[in-house]
Motif scaffolding. Structure first.
Motif, PDB file in Angstrom:
ATOM      1  N   ASN A  47       0.863  -1.182   0.000  1.00 39.98           N
ATOM      2  CA  ASN A  47       0.000   0.000   0.000  1.00 39.98           C
ATOM      3  C   ASN A  47       0.903   1.237   0.000  1.00 39.98           C
ATOM      4  O   ASN A  47       1.826   1.323   0.809  1.00 39.98           O
ATOM      5  CB  ASN A  47      -0.900  -0.028   1.258  1.00 39.98           C
ATOM      6  CG  ASN A  47      -1.986   1.027   1.207  1.00 39.98           C
ATOM      7  OD1 ASN A  47      -1.738   2.217   1.355  1.00 39.98           O
ATOM      8  ND2 ASN A  47      -3.219   0.584   0.982  1.00 39.98           N
ATOM      9  N   TYR A  48       0.623   2.157  -0.905  1.00 41.68           N
ATOM     10  CA  TYR A  48       1.502   3.326  -1.028  1.00 41.68           C
ATOM     11  C   TYR A  48       1.497   4.215   0.219  1.00 41.68           C
ATOM     12  O   TYR A  48       2.411   5.016   0.405  1.00 41.68           O
ATOM     13  CB  TYR A  48       1.112   4.156  -2.252  1.00 41.68           C
ATOM     14  CG  TYR A  48       1.596   3.539  -3.545  1.00 41.68           C
ATOM     15  CD1 TYR A  48       2.944   3.311  -3.764  1.00 41.68           C
ATOM     16  CD2 TYR A  48       0.697   3.181  -4.549  1.00 41.68           C
ATOM     17  CE1 TYR A  48       3.410   2.742  -4.944  1.00 41.68           C
ATOM     18  CE2 TYR A  48       1.139   2.622  -5.738  1.00 41.68           C
ATOM     19  CZ  TYR A  48       2.496   2.404  -5.929  1.00 41.68           C
ATOM     20  OH  TYR A  48       2.950   1.838  -7.089  1.00 41.68           O
ATOM     21  N   ALA A  49       0.476   4.085   1.071  1.00 45.56           N
ATOM     22  CA  ALA A  49       0.444   4.900   2.300  1.00 45.56           C
ATOM     23  C   ALA A  49       1.279   4.279   3.405  1.00 45.56           C
ATOM     24  O   ALA A  49       1.475   4.890   4.455  1.00 45.56           O
ATOM     25  CB  ALA A  49      -0.995   5.056   2.771  1.00 45.56           C
ATOM     26  N   CYS A 121      -4.166   3.203   3.199  1.00 44.61           N
ATOM     27  CA  CYS A 121      -5.071   3.960   2.326  1.00 44.61           C
ATOM     28  C   CYS A 121      -6.056   2.968   1.708  1.00 44.61           C
ATOM     29  O   CYS A 121      -5.657   1.958   1.131  1.00 44.61           O
ATOM     30  CB  CYS A 121      -4.282   4.670   1.226  1.00 44.61           C
ATOM     31  SG  CYS A 121      -5.365   5.585   0.097  1.00 44.61           S
ATOM     32  N   PHE A 123      -8.615   4.213  -0.326  1.00 44.95           N
ATOM     33  CA  PHE A 123      -9.367   5.041  -1.278  1.00 44.95           C
ATOM     34  C   PHE A 123      -9.772   4.225  -2.511  1.00 44.95           C
ATOM     35  O   PHE A 123     -10.857   4.426  -3.054  1.00 44.95           O
ATOM     36  CB  PHE A 123      -8.527   6.261  -1.688  1.00 44.95           C
ATOM     37  CG  PHE A 123      -9.342   7.353  -2.303  1.00 44.95           C
ATOM     38  CD1 PHE A 123     -10.180   8.139  -1.518  1.00 44.95           C
ATOM     39  CD2 PHE A 123      -9.291   7.595  -3.665  1.00 44.95           C
ATOM     40  CE1 PHE A 123     -10.956   9.148  -2.089  1.00 44.95           C
ATOM     41  CE2 PHE A 123     -10.063   8.605  -4.244  1.00 44.95           C
ATOM     42  CZ  PHE A 123     -10.893   9.381  -3.458  1.00 44.95           C
ATOM     43  N   CYS A 124      -8.902   3.317  -2.946  1.00 41.32           N
ATOM     44  CA  CYS A 124      -9.250   2.418  -4.065  1.00 41.32           C
ATOM     45  C   CYS A 124      -9.563   1.042  -3.478  1.00 41.32           C
ATOM     46  O   CYS A 124      -9.074   0.696  -2.404  1.00 41.32           O
ATOM     47  CB  CYS A 124      -8.075   2.243  -5.027  1.00 41.32           C
ATOM     48  SG  CYS A 124      -7.352   3.786  -5.578  1.00 41.32           S
ATOM     49  N   CYS A 127      -5.221  -1.363  -3.840  1.00 38.94           N
ATOM     50  CA  CYS A 127      -4.161  -0.366  -4.019  1.00 38.94           C
ATOM     51  C   CYS A 127      -3.348  -0.695  -5.273  1.00 38.94           C
ATOM     52  O   CYS A 127      -2.994  -1.852  -5.518  1.00 38.94           O
ATOM     53  CB  CYS A 127      -3.241  -0.322  -2.800  1.00 38.94           C
ATOM     54  SG  CYS A 127      -1.988   0.972  -2.956  1.00 38.94           S
ATOM     55  N   ALA A 128      -3.042   0.330  -6.047  1.00 37.88           N
ATOM     56  CA  ALA A 128      -2.288   0.147  -7.291  1.00 37.88           C
ATOM     57  C   ALA A 128      -0.915  -0.452  -7.033  1.00 37.88           C
ATOM     58  O   ALA A 128      -0.332  -1.071  -7.940  1.00 37.88           O
ATOM     59  CB  ALA A 128      -2.153   1.484  -8.005  1.00 37.88           C
ATOM     60  N   CYS A 135       0.339   5.171  -8.007  1.00 33.57           N
ATOM     61  CA  CYS A 135      -0.841   5.552  -7.205  1.00 33.57           C
ATOM     62  C   CYS A 135      -1.827   6.321  -8.088  1.00 33.57           C
ATOM     63  O   CYS A 135      -1.441   7.207  -8.834  1.00 33.57           O
ATOM     64  CB  CYS A 135      -0.379   6.409  -6.023  1.00 33.57           C
ATOM     65  SG  CYS A 135      -1.747   7.059  -5.048  1.00 33.57           S
ATOM     66  N   ARG A 136      -3.093   5.967  -7.991  1.00 35.18           N
ATOM     67  CA  ARG A 136      -4.117   6.597  -8.853  1.00 35.18           C
ATOM     68  C   ARG A 136      -4.533   7.980  -8.353  1.00 35.18           C
ATOM     69  O   ARG A 136      -4.925   8.835  -9.127  1.00 35.18           O
ATOM     70  CB  ARG A 136      -5.361   5.710  -8.914  1.00 35.18           C
ATOM     71  CG  ARG A 136      -5.104   4.355  -9.522  1.00 35.18           C
ATOM     72  CD  ARG A 136      -6.389   3.511  -9.573  1.00 35.18           C
ATOM     73  NE  ARG A 136      -6.050   2.136  -9.860  1.00 35.18           N
ATOM     74  CZ  ARG A 136      -5.957   1.183  -8.939  1.00 35.18           C
ATOM     75  NH1 ARG A 136      -6.186   1.464  -7.677  1.00 35.18           N
ATOM     76  NH2 ARG A 136      -5.619  -0.045  -9.277  1.00 35.18           N
ATOM     77  N   PHE A 137      -4.490   8.192  -7.049  1.00 31.53           N
ATOM     78  CA  PHE A 137      -4.975   9.462  -6.476  1.00 31.53           C
ATOM     79  C   PHE A 137      -4.012   9.952  -5.388  1.00 31.53           C
ATOM     80  O   PHE A 137      -4.344   9.937  -4.194  1.00 31.53           O
ATOM     81  CB  PHE A 137      -6.376   9.269  -5.860  1.00 31.53           C
ATOM     82  CG  PHE A 137      -7.387   8.700  -6.809  1.00 31.53           C
ATOM     83  CD1 PHE A 137      -8.012   9.508  -7.754  1.00 31.53           C
ATOM     84  CD2 PHE A 137      -7.709   7.341  -6.766  1.00 31.53           C
ATOM     85  CE1 PHE A 137      -8.943   8.979  -8.639  1.00 31.53           C
ATOM     86  CE2 PHE A 137      -8.644   6.804  -7.641  1.00 31.53           C
ATOM     87  CZ  PHE A 137      -9.265   7.620  -8.579  1.00 31.53           C
ATOM     88  N   VAL A 141      -4.036  10.369  -0.553  1.00 30.21           N
ATOM     89  CA  VAL A 141      -3.341   9.398   0.301  1.00 30.21           C
ATOM     90  C   VAL A 141      -2.989  10.003   1.661  1.00 30.21           C
ATOM     91  O   VAL A 141      -2.352  11.059   1.728  1.00 30.21           O
ATOM     92  CB  VAL A 141      -2.038   8.906  -0.385  1.00 30.21           C
ATOM     93  CG1 VAL A 141      -1.338   7.872   0.485  1.00 30.21           C
ATOM     94  CG2 VAL A 141      -2.350   8.319  -1.749  1.00 30.21           C
TER      95      VAL A 141
END
Ligand code: SF4
Length: 179
Positions: A47-49, A121, A123-124, A127-128, A135-137, A141
């Motif tokens: 997860n990017y977060a 995160c 949000f999606c 996670c990308a 990350c899409r958004f 994040v």
């Protein structure tokens, strides 16, 4: 917006408690990163977060220290058992939902602000990072207190907020950061 108005908005948004503190009084402990590395939550490197992609403990602290003030936001929710992961996951989702709503409202007042939330995160749906895509958004994040290596217990104590609320309640924290 005055401090009183901001605090009232937080309570009206659904938080149980809200308290101001100076960012200078937040305590960071790089040793807390080890809990992320142990990956009991399953989000490490997924997860990017979350670590390691979110940044080193030093980089994370730097992101927070850019701001002077913090509004600590706490939700305390009833659960059958604080040890039930499904119940706490649902409570965390509700906490993050009101955190996002509050932060989105505040960003209209003050674009130079940021936030720390609870957990990875979400949000999606997926996670990308898991798909090896960017990350899409990125603007959506928000990393959690653990990823920032913030000592949540000391923060709660400093603000006079409850940290451990018993077996039948679960507490989550977010922080709204501003100048
Ligand atoms: S916005 Fe989407 S892709 Fe970016 S960190 Fe959050 S879940 Fe992952």
């Amino acid at each position: 917006m005055t401090d009183e108005e901001m605090k009232q908005l937080a309570l009206d948004s659904g938080f149980t408690h809200a308290a101001f503190m100076d960012v200078a009084d937040l305590e960071f402990d790089a040793a807390l990163r080890q809990y992320c590395v142990e990956n009991t939550c399953g989000n490490y490197d997924r997860n990017y977060a979350c670590p390691p992609e979110c940044g080193t403990p030093g980089e994370m602290e730097e992101k927070v220290r850019k701001y002077k003030r913090a509004l600590v936001l706490e939700s305390v929710q009833p659960v059958g058992s604080v040890m039930d992961p499904e119940e706490t996951k649902t409570a965390k989702k509700a906490h993050n939902m009101i955190s996002r709503e509050f932060v989105n409202m505040m960003k209209k007042e003050c674009s130079e602000s940021s936030a720390v939330m609870a957990g990875p995160c979400t949000f999606c749906k997926t996670c990308a990072q898991i798909e090896g895509k960017p990350c899409r958004f990125p603007e959506e994040v928000y990393s959690c207190l653990s990823a920032y290596c913030i000592d949540a217990g000391k923060m709660a104590e400093h603000c006079g907020l409850p940290y451990w609320c018993g077996m039948d309640k679960v507490a989550f924290f977010s922080i709204y950061l501003f100048n």
